[in-house]
Scaffold this motif. Structure first.
Motif, PDB file in Angstrom:
ATOM      1  N   SER A   1       0.281  -0.895  -0.029  1.00 48.55           N
ATOM      2  CA  SER A   1       0.120   0.247  -0.160  1.00 48.55           C
ATOM      3  C   SER A   1       1.183   0.976  -0.088  1.00 48.55           C
ATOM      4  CB  SER A   1      -0.702   0.406   0.944  1.00 48.55           C
ATOM      5  OG  SER A   1      -1.538  -0.978   0.953  1.00 48.55           O
ATOM      6  N   THR A   2       2.236   1.230   0.796  1.00 52.28           N
ATOM      7  CA  THR A   2       2.846   2.422   0.242  1.00 52.28           C
ATOM      8  C   THR A   2       3.138   2.731  -0.309  1.00 52.28           C
ATOM      9  OG1 THR A   2       4.944   0.554   1.297  1.00 52.28           O
ATOM     10  CG2 THR A   2       3.733   2.278   2.659  1.00 52.28           C
ATOM     11  N   VAL A   3       3.901   1.476  -2.009  1.00 52.99           N
ATOM     12  CA  VAL A   3       4.650   1.780  -2.669  1.00 52.99           C
ATOM     13  C   VAL A   3       3.121   1.942  -3.617  1.00 52.99           C
ATOM     14  CG1 VAL A   3       5.254   0.176  -4.563  1.00 52.99           C
ATOM     15  CG2 VAL A   3       6.304   0.376  -2.677  1.00 52.99           C
ATOM     16  N   LYS A   4       1.750   1.166  -3.712  1.00 57.69           N
ATOM     17  CA  LYS A   4       0.702   1.480  -5.040  1.00 57.69           C
ATOM     18  C   LYS A   4      -0.163   2.631  -4.509  1.00 57.69           C
ATOM     19  CE  LYS A   4       0.805  -0.955  -8.067  1.00 57.69           C
ATOM     20  NZ  LYS A   4       1.660  -0.975  -9.088  1.00 57.69           N
ATOM     21  N   THR A   5      -0.525   2.900  -3.098  1.00 58.62           N
ATOM     22  CA  THR A   5      -1.859   3.452  -3.001  1.00 58.62           C
ATOM     23  C   THR A   5      -1.221   4.807  -2.383  1.00 58.62           C
ATOM     24  OG1 THR A   5      -2.523   1.586  -1.537  1.00 58.62           O
ATOM     25  CG2 THR A   5      -3.737   1.415  -3.590  1.00 58.62           C
ATOM     26  N   GLY A   6      -0.270   5.209  -1.923  1.00 54.47           N
ATOM     27  CA  GLY A   6       0.963   5.945  -1.297  1.00 54.47           C
ATOM     28  C   GLY A   6      -0.332   6.461   0.634  1.00 54.47           C
ATOM     29  N   LEU A   7      -0.437   5.089   1.157  1.00 56.03           N
ATOM     30  CA  LEU A   7      -0.152   5.044   2.529  1.00 56.03           C
ATOM     31  C   LEU A   7       0.621   5.771   2.727  1.00 56.03           C
ATOM     32  CD1 LEU A   7      -1.710   3.575   4.529  1.00 56.03           C
ATOM     33  CD2 LEU A   7      -0.162   2.060   4.698  1.00 56.03           C
ATOM     34  N   ASN A   8       1.220   5.656   3.964  1.00 56.08           N
ATOM     35  CA  ASN A   8       2.474   6.475   4.593  1.00 56.08           C
ATOM     36  C   ASN A   8       3.040   5.626   5.467  1.00 56.08           C
ATOM     37  OD1 ASN A   8       1.902   7.662   7.422  1.00 56.08           O
ATOM     38  ND2 ASN A   8       0.428   9.339   6.455  1.00 56.08           N
ATOM     39  N   SER A   9       4.004   5.810   5.773  1.00 49.79           N
ATOM     40  CA  SER A   9       5.421   4.351   5.915  1.00 49.79           C
ATOM     41  C   SER A   9       4.662   4.880   7.627  1.00 49.79           C
ATOM     42  CB  SER A   9       6.668   5.119   5.780  1.00 49.79           C
ATOM     43  OG  SER A   9       6.969   6.358   5.773  1.00 49.79           O
ATOM     44  N   LYS A  10       4.612   5.742   8.376  1.00 57.04           N
ATOM     45  CA  LYS A  10       4.612   6.129   9.634  1.00 57.04           C
ATOM     46  C   LYS A  10       2.271   5.437  10.004  1.00 57.04           C
ATOM     47  CE  LYS A  10       3.032   9.578  13.093  1.00 57.04           C
ATOM     48  NZ  LYS A  10       2.155  10.371  12.673  1.00 57.04           N
ATOM     49  N   ASP A  11       1.780   5.111   9.112  1.00 59.35           N
ATOM     50  CA  ASP A  11       0.736   4.401   8.697  1.00 59.35           C
ATOM     51  C   ASP A  11       0.478   3.066   8.563  1.00 59.35           C
ATOM     52  OD1 ASP A  11      -0.973   6.279   9.685  1.00 59.35           O
ATOM     53  OD2 ASP A  11      -1.419   6.799   7.535  1.00 59.35           O
ATOM     54  N   ARG A  12       1.503   2.562   8.267  1.00 60.11           N
ATOM     55  CA  ARG A  12       2.004   1.552   7.760  1.00 60.11           C
ATOM     56  C   ARG A  12       3.713   0.659   8.657  1.00 60.11           C
ATOM     57  NH1 ARG A  12       7.318   0.777   3.985  1.00 60.11           N
ATOM     58  NH2 ARG A  12       8.458   1.480   6.579  1.00 60.11           N
ATOM     59  N   ASP A  13       4.004   1.735  10.204  1.00 61.15           N
ATOM     60  CA  ASP A  13       4.515   1.554  10.629  1.00 61.15           C
ATOM     61  C   ASP A  13       3.338   1.059  12.025  1.00 61.15           C
ATOM     62  OD1 ASP A  13       7.447   1.365   9.304  1.00 61.15           O
ATOM     63  OD2 ASP A  13       7.402   3.379   9.855  1.00 61.15           O
ATOM     64  N   ALA A  14       2.585   1.422  12.576  1.00 59.85           N
ATOM     65  CA  ALA A  14       1.551   1.536  13.552  1.00 59.85           C
ATOM     66  C   ALA A  14       0.615   0.487  12.418  1.00 59.85           C
ATOM     67  CB  ALA A  14       0.397   2.468  12.942  1.00 59.85           C
ATOM     68  N   ILE A  15       0.255  -0.392  11.545  1.00 58.52           N
ATOM     69  CA  ILE A  15      -0.022  -1.258  11.373  1.00 58.52           C
ATOM     70  C   ILE A  15       0.636  -2.830  12.344  1.00 58.52           C
ATOM     71  CG2 ILE A  15      -0.814  -3.135   9.862  1.00 58.52           C
ATOM     72  CD1 ILE A  15      -1.941   0.289   7.927  1.00 58.52           C
ATOM     73  N   ILE A  16       1.685  -2.446  11.456  1.00 57.17           N
ATOM     74  CA  ILE A  16       3.054  -3.408  12.244  1.00 57.17           C
ATOM     75  C   ILE A  16       3.085  -3.314  13.898  1.00 57.17           C
ATOM     76  CG2 ILE A  16       5.081  -4.129  11.849  1.00 57.17           C
ATOM     77  CD1 ILE A  16       5.858  -3.177   9.522  1.00 57.17           C
ATOM     78  N   HIS A  17       3.244  -2.202  14.007  1.00 57.28           N
ATOM     79  CA  HIS A  17       2.441  -2.085  15.597  1.00 57.28           C
ATOM     80  C   HIS A  17       1.919  -3.442  16.301  1.00 57.28           C
ATOM     81  CE1 HIS A  17       4.989  -0.883  19.367  1.00 57.28           C
ATOM     82  NE2 HIS A  17       3.203  -0.016  19.401  1.00 57.28           N
ATOM     83  N   MET A  18       1.202  -2.906  15.467  1.00 56.36           N
ATOM     84  CA  MET A  18      -0.596  -3.179  16.181  1.00 56.36           C
ATOM     85  C   MET A  18      -0.392  -5.102  16.249  1.00 56.36           C
ATOM     86  SD  MET A  18      -3.851  -3.493  16.785  1.00 56.36           S
ATOM     87  CE  MET A  18      -4.197  -1.688  16.503  1.00 56.36           C
ATOM     88  N   ILE A  19       0.832  -5.874  15.151  1.00 53.25           N
ATOM     89  CA  ILE A  19       0.742  -7.411  14.952  1.00 53.25           C
ATOM     90  C   ILE A  19       1.164  -7.352  15.153  1.00 53.25           C
ATOM     91  CG2 ILE A  19       0.918  -8.461  13.100  1.00 53.25           C
ATOM     92  CD1 ILE A  19      -1.248  -6.312  10.845  1.00 53.25           C
ATOM     93  N   PHE A  20       2.221  -7.304  15.925  1.00 49.97           N
ATOM     94  CA  PHE A  20       3.614  -7.583  16.518  1.00 49.97           C
ATOM     95  C   PHE A  20       3.457  -7.233  18.282  1.00 49.97           C
ATOM     96  CE2 PHE A  20       6.267  -9.068  12.152  1.00 49.97           C
ATOM     97  CZ  PHE A  20       5.738 -10.393  12.446  1.00 49.97           C
ATOM     98  N   PRO A  21       4.150  -8.094  18.974  1.00 46.64           N
ATOM     99  CA  PRO A  21       4.736  -9.289  18.761  1.00 46.64           C
ATOM    100  C   PRO A  21       3.114  -9.997  19.265  1.00 46.64           C
ATOM    101  CG  PRO A  21       5.014  -8.063  21.087  1.00 46.64           C
ATOM    102  CD  PRO A  21       3.896  -7.119  20.098  1.00 46.64           C
ATOM    103  N   ASP A  22       2.769  -9.731  19.130  1.00 39.74           N
ATOM    104  CA  ASP A  22       0.678 -10.371  19.257  1.00 39.74           C
ATOM    105  C   ASP A  22       0.904 -11.997  19.039  1.00 39.74           C
ATOM    106  OD1 ASP A  22       0.326  -9.702  22.334  1.00 39.74           O
ATOM    107  OD2 ASP A  22       0.153  -7.458  20.706  1.00 39.74           O
ATOM    108  N   TYR A  23       1.233 -11.145  17.381  1.00 43.40           N
ATOM    109  CA  TYR A  23       1.078 -12.563  16.104  1.00 43.40           C
ATOM    110  C   TYR A  23       2.489 -12.541  15.982  1.00 43.40           C
ATOM    111  CZ  TYR A  23      -3.224 -10.688  15.676  1.00 43.40           C
ATOM    112  OH  TYR A  23      -5.579 -10.786  15.902  1.00 43.40           O
ATOM    113  N   GLU A  24       2.810 -13.973  16.203  1.00 44.14           N
ATOM    114  CA  GLU A  24       4.653 -14.433  15.713  1.00 44.14           C
ATOM    115  C   GLU A  24       5.035 -13.997  14.887  1.00 44.14           C
ATOM    116  OE1 GLU A  24       5.880 -18.126  17.663  1.00 44.14           O
ATOM    117  OE2 GLU A  24       4.197 -17.608  19.462  1.00 44.14           O
ATOM    118  N   TYR A  25       5.618 -13.933  13.989  1.00 41.06           N
ATOM    119  CA  TYR A  25       6.619 -13.843  12.941  1.00 41.06           C
ATOM    120  C   TYR A  25       6.770 -14.890  12.914  1.00 41.06           C
ATOM    121  CZ  TYR A  25      10.210 -12.938   9.956  1.00 41.06           C
ATOM    122  OH  TYR A  25      10.659 -13.161   8.938  1.00 41.06           O
TER     123      TYR A  25
END
Ligand code: NAD
Length: 370
Positions: free
Chosen positions: A286-310
Motif C-alpha cells: 500500500s505504501t508503494v502502490k496506493t500512497g499509505l504513509n510509512s508512519k501508518d504502515r508502521d502503526a499497523i505492524i506495531h498493532m500486529i507484532f509481537p502478539d502475532y508471532e513472526y
C-alpha cells in the motif's frame, strides 16, 4: 442492537447483538413456531460441550431440538460432512418448514449455511456464532461453503441466514489462539473502512484485551462495531463485484501464508494469524502502490507484532507463496490484483501488482524477523 442486513432483491437477515440477544432469540423463535415443523442444531464436538448447554438453558424451547454433531476442525468443512448432514436431515424428515441453527465457529456457519441453502433448494437457517472469527466475519455476509480437497471454499452459495444472534459471552471459553484469529479480522475491518474503530484499537493493548476475555462489555463494543461495518459493506455489494472486495485486504498474501503453514505442517497458522501477516506485506504494498504513509504502515505492524508471532520463511517458501498468489482466485489478467489501503479507514480494490512488487513486500516482511 439489531441491524437489518438487506441485499437488494435477496432476502434480508436480522443481526442481533448485545445483552438481550437471547431474549431476542426467544421472541424470534416464538414468532416462527406456527410455521416451523422441526428444529435442528448443528454444532461441533467442542462447541457442543462449551456452548450448547448454555444456549438451551437460556432458551429452553431448544431442548427439544435435534442436535447434529460433527467433529471440530477445518477438515470437516467437506463434501463428506455435507452429504452426511443432508442424509440425516432427509432421514429425520426435515422439510422447507424446518429450521437449522448453526451453533459454532466459522466451520459450522459455513458448512451449516451451505447444507441448509442447498437442502431441498433451501431451508430456513440461523447462525449463532461462538468464535470471534465467526462473530465478526464468517457468520456475516451470506457466504456459505465447503472445501474441495485442499482448496478452501471452492464450493458454496451466497445465501443469507434468516437471522444471526451474537452472544459475546461465548468468547469466555475461546483460547487466545482463537481470539487472536478473530481479532485480526477486526483490525482488517477497521483498516479498510473505519478510522474511528482503528483509532480505538490503537488505544487498546491486545494483551490486556486477551486477559479480559470475559469482559463482555468491551468485546460487545468491538464486535458490534465490526459487524456494523461489515453489514454496511455487504449491503452495498452482496455478490462481491466491487466494494466488498476491500474486505480482502491482507488476504491475498495471507491465504498464501496460511496454505504454506498447512502444507508444511509447521505450526499451522490460524486463519486470522495468517491474515495478520498478510496485512503486513500488503501494508508495505500500500505504501508503494496506493500512497499509505510509512508512519501508518508502521502503526499497523506495531498493532500486529509481537502478539502475532513472526512466521519464519525458509528455502523455497518464497516460491511457494508466489505460486500460490499466482493461483489466487482474485488474479485476473497479467498481474495479481490486491485490495490495498490509501490510509487507515480507506481502501481500494483491484490494484494490479507485479511479481517484483509482491516479492519486495515479502522481503520487507522478512526484515521484521526478530
Ligand atoms: N463465510 C465467510 O465469509 C467466512 C469468513 C471468514 C472465515 N470463514 C471460515 O471460517 C472458518 C474459520 O472459523 P473459526 O476460526 O471460527 O474456526 P472453527 O469453526 O474451526 O472454530 C475454531 C475452534 O474453536 C472452537 N470453538 C468455537 N467456539 C468456541 C467457544 N465459544 N469456546 C471454545 N471453543 C470454541 C471450535 O470448536 C473449533 O475447534 C474457516 O473455515 C474459514 O474459511 C468464512
Amino acid at each position: 442492537m439489531r441491524l437489518t442486513l438487506k441485499t437488494g432483491p435477496e432476502k434480508a437477515a436480522e443481526v442481533y447483538t448485545g445483552s438481550a440477544v437471547f431474549q431476542e432469540l426467544k421472541t424470534w423463535l416464538g414468532n416462527l413456531s406456527s410455521v416451523t415443523d422441526s428444529i435442528f442444531i448443528l454444532t461441533d464436538k467442542k462447541t457442543r460441550s462449551f456452548c450448547l448447554e448454555h444456549l438451551t438453558s437460556v432458551v429452553p424451547s431448544l431442548q427439544l431440538a435435534e442436535v447434529l454433531e460433527i467433529p471440530a476442525g477445518e477438515k470437516n468443512k467437506s463434501l463428506k460432512s455435507a452429504e452426511h448432514l443432508w442424509n440425516i436431515l432427509a432421514g429425520k424428515g426435515a422439510s422447507r418448514s424446518s429450521l437449522l441453527i448453526n451453533l459454532g465457529g466459522g466451520v459450522i456457519t459455513d458448512l451449516g449455511g451451505f447444507v441448509a441453502s442447498t437442502f431441498k433448494r433451501g431451508i430456513p437457517f440461523i447462525h449463532i456464532p461462538t468464535s470471534l472469527l465467526g462473530m465478526v466475519d464468517a457468520a456475516i455476509g451470506g457466504k456459505t461453503g465447503i472445501n474441495l480437497g485442499d482448496i478452501k471454499n471452492q464450493v458454496g452459495t451466497f445465501h443469507h441466514p434468516d437471522a444471526i444472534f451474537i452472544h459475546t459471552g461465548f468468547l469466555g471459553t475461546l483460547d487466545s489462539y482463537g481470539l487472536l484469529s478473530g481479532f485480526a479480522e477486526i483490525i482488517k475491518t477497521a483498516l479498510v473502512a473505519d478510522i474511528v474503530l482503528w483509532e480505538k484499537l490503537g488505544s487498546i493493548r491486545l494483551q490486556d484485551l486477551l486477559n479480559r476475555q470475559e469482559d463482555e462489555a468491551i468485546w460487545e463494543d468491538l464486535v458490534s462495531a465490526s459487524v456494523a461495518i461489515k453489514c454496511s459493506i455487504v449491503e452495498q455489494d452482496f455478490r462481491e463485484k466491487n466494494l466488498r472486495e476491500i474486505l480482502n485486504f491482507g488476504h491475498t498474501i495471507g491465504h498464501a501464508f496460511e496454505s504454506l503453514s498447512l502444507q508444511k505442517n509447521r505450526n499451522p497458522l490460524s486463519h486470522g494469524h495468517a491474515i495478520a501477516l498478510g496485512m503486513i506485506c500488503e501494508s508495505y504494498l500500500s505504501t508503494v502502490k496506493t500512497g499509505l504513509n510509512s508512519k501508518d504502515r508502521d502503526a499497523i505492524i506495531h498493532m500486529i507484532f509481537p502478539d502475532y508471532e513472526y512466521y519464519p520463511l525458509h528455502g523455497e517458501d518464497l516460491d511457494f507463496l508466489m505460486d500460490f498468489i499466482g493461483h489466487d482466485k482474485k488474479r485476473t489478467g497479467s498481474g495479481s490484483r490486491f485490495s490495498l489501503l490509501k490510509s487507515p479507514g480507506n481502501a481500494i480494490s483491484g490494484v494490479p501488482c507485479e511479481a517484483g512488487e509482491i516479492i519486495e513486500s515479502i522481503d520487507f516482511y522478512r526484515t521484521l524477523e526478530r
